[in-house]
Design an enzyme around this catalytic site. Sequence first.
Site, PDB file in Angstrom:
ATOM      1  CG  ASP A 192       1.077 -10.711   3.074  1.00 25.03           C
ATOM      2  OD1 ASP A 192       0.618  -9.674   2.562  1.00 25.03           O
ATOM      3  OD2 ASP A 192       1.764 -11.546   2.457  1.00 25.03           O
ATOM      4  CE  LYS A 216       6.227 -12.446   4.061  1.00 27.07           C
ATOM      5  NZ  LYS A 216       6.563 -12.658   2.692  1.00 27.07           N
ATOM      6  CB  ILE A 250       7.177  -6.496  -8.019  1.00 27.34           C
ATOM      7  CG1 ILE A 250       7.255  -6.763  -9.524  1.00 27.34           C
ATOM      8  CG2 ILE A 250       7.876  -5.186  -7.645  1.00 27.34           C
ATOM      9  CD1 ILE A 250       6.800  -5.645 -10.406  1.00 27.34           C
ATOM     10  CG  MET A 304       9.144  -2.707   1.680  1.00 23.84           C
ATOM     11  SD  MET A 304       9.777  -4.387   1.803  1.00 23.84           S
ATOM     12  CE  MET A 304      10.282  -4.712   0.136  1.00 23.84           C
TER      13      MET A 304
HETATM   14  N1  SAH Z   1       4.489  -6.995  -4.089  1.00 22.66           N
HETATM   15  C1  SAH Z   1       4.150  -5.639  -3.747  1.00 22.66           C
HETATM   16  C2  SAH Z   1       5.255  -4.968  -2.967  1.00 22.66           C
HETATM   17  C3  SAH Z   1       5.536  -5.584  -1.644  1.00 22.66           C
HETATM   18  S1  SAH Z   1       6.774  -4.706  -0.782  1.00 22.66           S
HETATM   19  C4  SAH Z   1       3.829  -4.850  -5.008  1.00 22.66           C
HETATM   20  O1  SAH Z   1       4.064  -5.333  -6.123  1.00 22.66           O
HETATM   21  O2  SAH Z   1       3.332  -3.751  -4.881  1.00 22.66           O
HETATM   22  C5  SAH Z   1       5.808  -3.674   0.278  1.00 22.66           C
HETATM   23  C6  SAH Z   1       5.973  -2.233  -0.109  1.00 22.66           C
HETATM   24  O3  SAH Z   1       5.182  -1.944  -1.240  1.00 22.66           O
HETATM   25  C7  SAH Z   1       5.483  -1.261   0.936  1.00 22.66           C
HETATM   26  O4  SAH Z   1       6.452  -1.056   1.941  1.00 22.66           O
HETATM   27  C8  SAH Z   1       5.262  -0.015   0.121  1.00 22.66           C
HETATM   28  O5  SAH Z   1       6.483   0.639  -0.159  1.00 22.66           O
HETATM   29  C9  SAH Z   1       4.761  -0.603  -1.182  1.00 22.66           C
HETATM   30  N2  SAH Z   1       3.292  -0.580  -1.283  1.00 22.66           N
HETATM   31  C10 SAH Z   1       2.475  -1.632  -1.457  1.00 22.66           C
HETATM   32  N3  SAH Z   1       1.194  -1.231  -1.556  1.00 22.66           N
HETATM   33  C11 SAH Z   1       1.189   0.104  -1.442  1.00 22.66           C
HETATM   34  C12 SAH Z   1       0.178   1.104  -1.438  1.00 22.66           C
HETATM   35  N4  SAH Z   1      -1.102   0.808  -1.616  1.00 22.66           N
HETATM   36  N5  SAH Z   1       0.551   2.393  -1.272  1.00 22.66           N
HETATM   37  C13 SAH Z   1       1.843   2.723  -1.107  1.00 22.66           C
HETATM   38  N6  SAH Z   1       2.845   1.828  -1.101  1.00 22.66           N
HETATM   39  C14 SAH Z   1       2.532   0.537  -1.257  1.00 22.66           C
END
Ligand code: SAH
Length: 474
Positions: free
Chosen positions: A250, A272, A308, A385
Site C-alpha cells: 500500500d 490505503k 502497530i 494518523m
Molecule cells: N504500521 C505503521 C503505522 C501505520 S498507520 C507503523 O508501524 O509505523 C499510518 C500512520 O503512521 C501515518 O498516518 C503516520 O502518522 C505514521 N507514519 C508512518 N510512516 C511514517 C513516516 N515515515 N513519517 C511520519 N509518519 C509516519
Amino acid sequence: MDFLPIFFNLKQKPSLVVGGGKVAARKVSLLLKAQSAVTVVAPKLSRELVEWLEEGKLTHMARDFADADIEKPVLVIAATNNKDVNKRVSELAQARGIPVNVVDDPALCSFITPSIIDRSPVQIAVSTGGASPVLARMIRTKLEGCIPAGYGRLAALVAGFREKVKAKFTNVDQRRAFWEAILDSSVADQVFSGHEDEAAEELQKAIDAADPNPKFKGEVYLVGAGPGDPDLLTFRALRLMQSCDVMVYDRLVSPAIRELVRRDAELIYVGKARDKHTMQQENINELLVRLAKEGKRVLRLKGGDPFIFGRGGEEIELLAQQGIPFQVVPGITAAAGCASYAGIPLTHRDYSQACVFVTGHLKDGSVDLNWPALAQPNQTVVFYMGLHGAPTLCKEMIAHGMPPSTPVALVQKGTTPEQKTIIATLDTLEETVKNHQFQPPTLIIVGEVVSLKEKLDWFNPKEPQGKAIKAGKW
Ligand code: SAH
C-alpha cells in the site's frame, strides 16, 4: 533513469578507437576483452598499444581520423586530446546512429562506460550516470570484496545444465524454484572451494531426483518495511522481499523500498490513503488467501510494523482460519524511526518515563481516546494518523491538564530524504498544521522530550537537486 544499462555483444564485430594514448589503451583493452575486432586510428601508439599490435590483437591506421573511418564500426570511442576531433567523431557517429563514447566529455556521448566487476560470465556494471565516476569505482570496490570469484565458475557450471533442467521442468516457476535451491546449496559451496567435478555430479543427482511436478504450498509473509529508509529494513524482510512471487503493498511503502523487491515479482497495489481505500480490508484479506491457495509466496509488505496500527492482525486472521502458512516480520514502527531521525528520545530519565502510541484517526469526526490517561506528566504521547484530528487533540490534552506550552513535534515523511520536522506547542499546533500544509505520512509527538531535539538533532536532509534521489519520492 538517464541511461539504459544493457550488455552489448561485440564478438568479432568491428569497433573503432580514435586516439593512441594511455586512455585509448584502457578502452581498447576493454573492447578486446569483449572480443571485438578493434581498429585504432592514431598517428602514434602508446607502448601498450604497440605490444597488442605486435601480438596481432588490433588493426592500426597510423594517421589522423578521417570521416570515412566511421563507416564500418558498430561502436566508436573517441579518446584523443583534441576537442575538435572528438566532437567530429561524435557528430558523425550519432548522425549514423552508431553508439559513441567520448572519454571525459558526457555531452558528446551517446553511451557511457560503467565500472565493471567481471566474474565472467557474471558481470556487474556500476554507473552513476556520469555524476561521479569516483563513487562508481568505490561501489565497485565494495562489490568486488563481497562477490566471490567463484561466481563466474558457478555460472559457467549452471550454463552447462540449463537445457537439462528445462527439459525436466516445463513450468517456469518450478524451474526457478529448482535453481534457487541449487544456487543456495552445497553445489555452490563445492564450486567456490574448487571442486567443480563434485559440484557437477551433485547437480546431476539433484536433477535426477527432482519431482518434475512438485506441489507448491503457498505462504504469506506479513512484513514490516519500516518507516521509509531502506537501510532500516531487517535482514529477514529483505530476504523475503527477494524471494516472493507476488507483492501486495500500500501507499505507506516507499518507492525506495519497493525497488528492492524481486524484479519479476507481480506487484499488486491495494491503496490505503486516508479515506481513499482502493480496496476494502476484507477484499485484501481474501486476496491474500486466494494468492496463497494458488501456490504463491505472497509478500504482504506494510509500512512500519505490521502489528502497530497496520491491521496486520486482521489480515492474518483469515489465513490462520484457513490453515494457510504465514510468518510475521516486525519492522521499525514510525514512532521509533521518526523519533530517532528527529533527535527526540521517546523516553528520558529527566523528562519521560512512559511512552504511549495512539491513533488519532477520526471516525465520524470524533476521537474516542482516554484523554485523562494521555494527559499525564512525564509521559510521551505519539499520535499516528493524527494530522486531521490535531485541533481535537490539542484541545483535549489542554482541557485534561497538560500545560499549553508542552512541546509538540510534527515529523513528516520521517527517515526519508524528504523528512521535515516542525516544532510547535499544544496551543500553537492547530495553527501550525494549517500553515505548513503537511503531507502524509506525518507523525505527532507530544511531550517534554521534544525539547531535546535542539541539542540532539542530527538528520537534516536537504531537498535534493539530483533526479536520482527524486525518483524515490513518496
Ligand atoms: N504500521 C505503521 C503505522 C501505520 S498507520 C507503523 O508501524 O509505523 C499510518 C500512520 O503512521 C501515518 O498516518 C503516520 O502518522 C505514521 N507514519 C508512518 N510512516 C511514517 C513516516 N515515515 N513519517 C511520519 N509518519 C509516519
